[in-house]
Design a protein around this motif. Structure first.
Motif, PDB file in Angstrom:
ATOM      1  N   GLY A 385      60.892  44.365 100.248  1.00 57.97           N
ATOM      2  CA  GLY A 385      60.440  45.535  99.485  1.00 57.97           C
ATOM      3  C   GLY A 385      61.156  45.699  98.164  1.00 57.97           C
ATOM      4  N   VAL A 409      64.009  49.631 100.170  1.00 61.73           N
ATOM      5  CA  VAL A 409      62.565  49.411 100.043  1.00 61.73           C
ATOM      6  C   VAL A 409      61.995  50.470  99.118  1.00 61.73           C
ATOM      7  CG1 VAL A 409      60.368  49.291 101.267  1.00 61.73           C
ATOM      8  CG2 VAL A 409      62.455  48.410 102.348  1.00 61.73           C
ATOM      9  N   ILE A 412      59.616  54.169  99.784  1.00 62.01           N
ATOM     10  CA  ILE A 412      59.707  54.677 101.156  1.00 62.01           C
ATOM     11  C   ILE A 412      60.736  55.798 101.219  1.00 62.01           C
ATOM     12  CG2 ILE A 412      60.240  54.162 103.558  1.00 62.01           C
ATOM     13  CD1 ILE A 412      57.700  52.890 102.657  1.00 62.01           C
ATOM     14  N   CYS A 426      56.470  47.589 107.829  1.00 61.45           N
ATOM     15  CA  CYS A 426      55.761  48.854 107.684  1.00 61.45           C
ATOM     16  C   CYS A 426      56.697  49.990 108.080  1.00 61.45           C
ATOM     17  CB  CYS A 426      54.508  48.916 108.555  1.00 61.45           C
ATOM     18  SG  CYS A 426      53.211  47.735 108.117  1.00 61.45           S
ATOM     19  N   ARG A 435      53.005  53.084 105.482  1.00 61.57           N
ATOM     20  CA  ARG A 435      53.118  52.267 104.277  1.00 61.57           C
ATOM     21  C   ARG A 435      53.680  50.904 104.667  1.00 61.57           C
ATOM     22  NH1 ARG A 435      52.546  55.357  99.520  1.00 61.57           N
ATOM     23  NH2 ARG A 435      53.306  53.569  98.334  1.00 61.57           N
ATOM     24  N   CYS A 436      53.129  49.847 104.047  1.00 56.33           N
ATOM     25  CA  CYS A 436      53.548  48.486 104.375  1.00 56.33           C
ATOM     26  C   CYS A 436      53.830  47.692 103.095  1.00 56.33           C
ATOM     27  CB  CYS A 436      52.459  47.771 105.178  1.00 56.33           C
ATOM     28  SG  CYS A 436      52.085  48.552 106.768  1.00 56.33           S
ATOM     29  N   TRP A 437      54.599  46.620 103.266  1.00 54.56           N
ATOM     30  CA  TRP A 437      54.956  45.777 102.128  1.00 54.56           C
ATOM     31  C   TRP A 437      55.173  44.349 102.626  1.00 54.56           C
ATOM     32  CZ3 TRP A 437      57.910  49.277 104.609  1.00 54.56           C
ATOM     33  CH2 TRP A 437      59.093  48.832 105.203  1.00 54.56           C
ATOM     34  N   LEU A 445      48.800  44.123 105.556  1.00 62.56           N
ATOM     35  CA  LEU A 445      49.280  45.368 104.955  1.00 62.56           C
ATOM     36  C   LEU A 445      48.257  46.492 105.100  1.00 62.56           C
ATOM     37  CD1 LEU A 445      51.059  44.172 101.682  1.00 62.56           C
ATOM     38  CD2 LEU A 445      51.922  44.293 104.034  1.00 62.56           C
ATOM     39  N   SER A 456      55.658  48.923  98.576  1.00 60.80           N
ATOM     40  CA  SER A 456      54.849  49.375  99.709  1.00 60.80           C
ATOM     41  C   SER A 456      53.541  50.007  99.265  1.00 60.80           C
ATOM     42  CB  SER A 456      55.654  50.380 100.540  1.00 60.80           C
ATOM     43  OG  SER A 456      55.919  51.549  99.798  1.00 60.80           O
TER      44      SER A 456
END
Length: 561
Positions: A385, A409, A412, A426, A435-437, A445, A456
């Protein structure tokens, strides 16, 4: 009674008087006790009793009186010769020439051939009463206390496979299969599941009694052969599954790990394996544990994190030593040869106050105060991230490199849970969004694209999420109503929608409601329902779905215990 003498040498009156006097002397209180034997022709002379004919009356005795045979009443309580055996009665004389019966506790009935009864006299009658409970009978039986030989003692309980067997009053075992929500029998009772955990190609369940059962790839257990308890795992409170190993944290803060150990991920100081459940050396006071592809980490006192196993990409959070005679490198170079590992748990530098940890393929992340997320390890696909400024022709920047240092990250805040896949991560936020990265080549994602993201992005269509789980290249979220949505790679049906097509945004897993917990492995997914039942789906080549087969399952399937 009467007594009479005939043809006596005495005058008739005198003979009669003598006989009466004698009878009175012998039986003063019971009337006449002597009678002289009569014959239609003449009296029977005698010198002693043996000269006289025997009496046909069992309580009258033949005797010789004044050289004539006479009959005398047998003494009181004289036992009559002929008796009825086994009737608990004895025939005796009453002293007046009559037969009477008295109780005889020794005259018990004959053995009835039943090992579980006892012959005895009760209320002046012969009976066969039940013998004591638990006495041995037959080859392997026990007396049930009711006069019968049974297989067990009444009200006894035991486990027969995954069923509770209860002994009936007749001494027969009656079994009742454990319900799906409490699927195994242990300690004479059905036991429920506390946690379900999915790994690379294996799955484990933590039970309420602190034991664990696993199925799937080699090094653990195969679902096709059932799910016996993992030996030595007792008092466990948390499970963590990695690529090909598993760990159990115990209530006392220690941990056991088992499975593959080529990089020392078991934590016993060796790289020998596969290993049976083995205690992690030097680990104490652990409050959480997580496993990655070939490394393992735990949270210890004060929110510190210690890791062990493979560390060639900085995934242990500690700088590896440089070559002999050289100081340690300040940054992990890329690439590095694989580290053999095998060392004791080492602390992640600069990390304090961690509340949760998650491990991926070759990276790790921790959730800290304020819902911030920090990661370390491999960064080829932006899985840390970390957003770097763009390169320019005049200022070219190197590509992502692994690092043991903590990387915050970006984007986040307010996270309440984290999960990592092979090369992505995530976070579940307090508002129920996800939220994902990281890597996104399979849509893992969930943002509707296949663009890899170092920063993210929001997973589309997920709201009110209460839990998340990531597999190697897919993700799933549980919503407030207990439903599950999944996204990403789907080549083995790991999304549970009945297809094998990758989904760039979440799709609902049909047929699921009341999901209490979920976990995702390499290419399979498992959930635990509110009642305690477990459903798994996806890749099943090693039996990791747990239905006793090795066929992939595209929809939730019940685990066979």
């Amino acid at each position: 009674m009467w007594a009479r003498a005939q043809n006596s040498s005495l005058p008739g009156a005198l003979a009669r008087a003598a006989a009466l006097v004698l009878a009175g002397a012998l039986f003063p209180a019971s009337g006449c006790g002597l009678r002289v034997a009569e014959s239609p022709t003449q009296p029977i002379p005698c010198f002693h009793a043996m000269d006289c004919p025997p009496s046909d009356d069992p309580c009258v005795v033949s005797t010789c009186f004044e050289q004539q045979c006479a009959m005398v009443a047998a003494a009181q309580n004289t036992v009559v010769r002929e008796q009825k055996a086994g009737d608990c009665r004895m025939q005796v004389c009453d002293g007046n020439g009559h037969v009477m019966e008295i109780d005889d506790e020794v005259d018990v009935p004959a053995d009835d051939g039943n090992e579980c009864t006892i012959a005895m006299c009760k209320e002046s009658a012969g009976v066969h009463e039940p013998g004591p409970v638990g006495a041995s009978c037959g080859e392997d039986g026990v007396c049930n206390g009711k006069g019968a030989c049974g297989a067990c003692l009444p009200e006894a309980e035991r486990c027969e496979g995954n069923a509770v067997a209860t002994c009936s009053e007749e001494g027969a075992w009656k079994t009742a299969a454990c319900p799906e929500g409490r699927p195994i029998c242990a300690g004479k009772a059905c036991v429920g599941i506390r946690q379900i955990a999915a790994g690379g190609a294996h799955t484990c369940a933590l039970f309420e009694d602190g034991s664990a059962r696993c199925f799937g790839a080699a090094g653990v257990r195969r679902g096709a052969y059932g799910a016996p308890p993992v030996p030595g795992v007792v008092g466990a409170v948390e499970l963590a599954l990695g690529g090909a190993h598993a760990c159990a944290r115990r209530a006392d803060g220690t941990a056991l790990c088992w499975g593959h150990n080529a990089f020392g991920q078991i934590g016993d100081g060796t790289t020998e394996g596969p290993r049976p459940p083995t205690q992690v050396l030097g680990l104490a006071g652990a409050t959480a544990i997580a496993a990655g592809a070939a490394h393992t980490c735990a949270i210890v006192g004060g929110g510190k994190v210690v890791c062990w196993g493979r560390g060639d990409r900085g995934q242990l959070g500690a700088k590896p030593p440089g070559p002999a005679g050289k100081p340690p490198a300040t940054e992990v170079p890329s690439p590095l040869p694989a580290s053999p590992g095998g060392g004791a748990p080492s602390a992640v530098a600069g990390l304090f106050g961690a509340t949760k940890i998650a491990l991926g393929g070759r990276h790790a992340c921790a959730l800290g105060p304020g819902g911030l997320v920090a990661c370390w390890g491999e960064d080829e696909s932006g899985e840390l991230g970390r957003v770097r400024p763009p390169s320019s022709p005049t200022k070219p920047r190197p590509g992502p490199r692994p690092t043991p240092r903590l990387v915050s990250v970006k984007g986040i805040e307010g996270a309440i849970a984290i999960a990592l896949g092979a090369t992505f991560g995530c976070a579940l936020l307090a508002d129920g969004s996800v939220r994902c990265w990281g890597d996104n080549t399979a849509g893992q994602l969930g943002d509707g694209t296949t663009d890899t993201r170092a920063e993210s992005v929001v997973v589309k269509g997920v709201a009110g999420a209460t839990a998340i789980a990531l597999g190697a290249e897919h993700g799933c979220a549980r919503t407030e109503g207990g439903a599950v949505t999944c996204w990403g790679k789907n080549d083995h049906g790991q999304l549970g929608d009945g297809s094998t097509e990758a989904r760039l945004s979440p799709v609902l897993v049909p047929g699921l409601a009341g999901v209490r917990a979920l976990s995702a492995g390499g290419a399979h997914t498992c959930v635990m329902l509110d009642g305690g039942a477990v459903r798994c789906w996806g890749g099943n080549g090693a039996g990791e779905v747990g239905d006793g087969t090795t066929s992939d399952r595209g929809a939730p399937t019940a685990v066979t215990w």
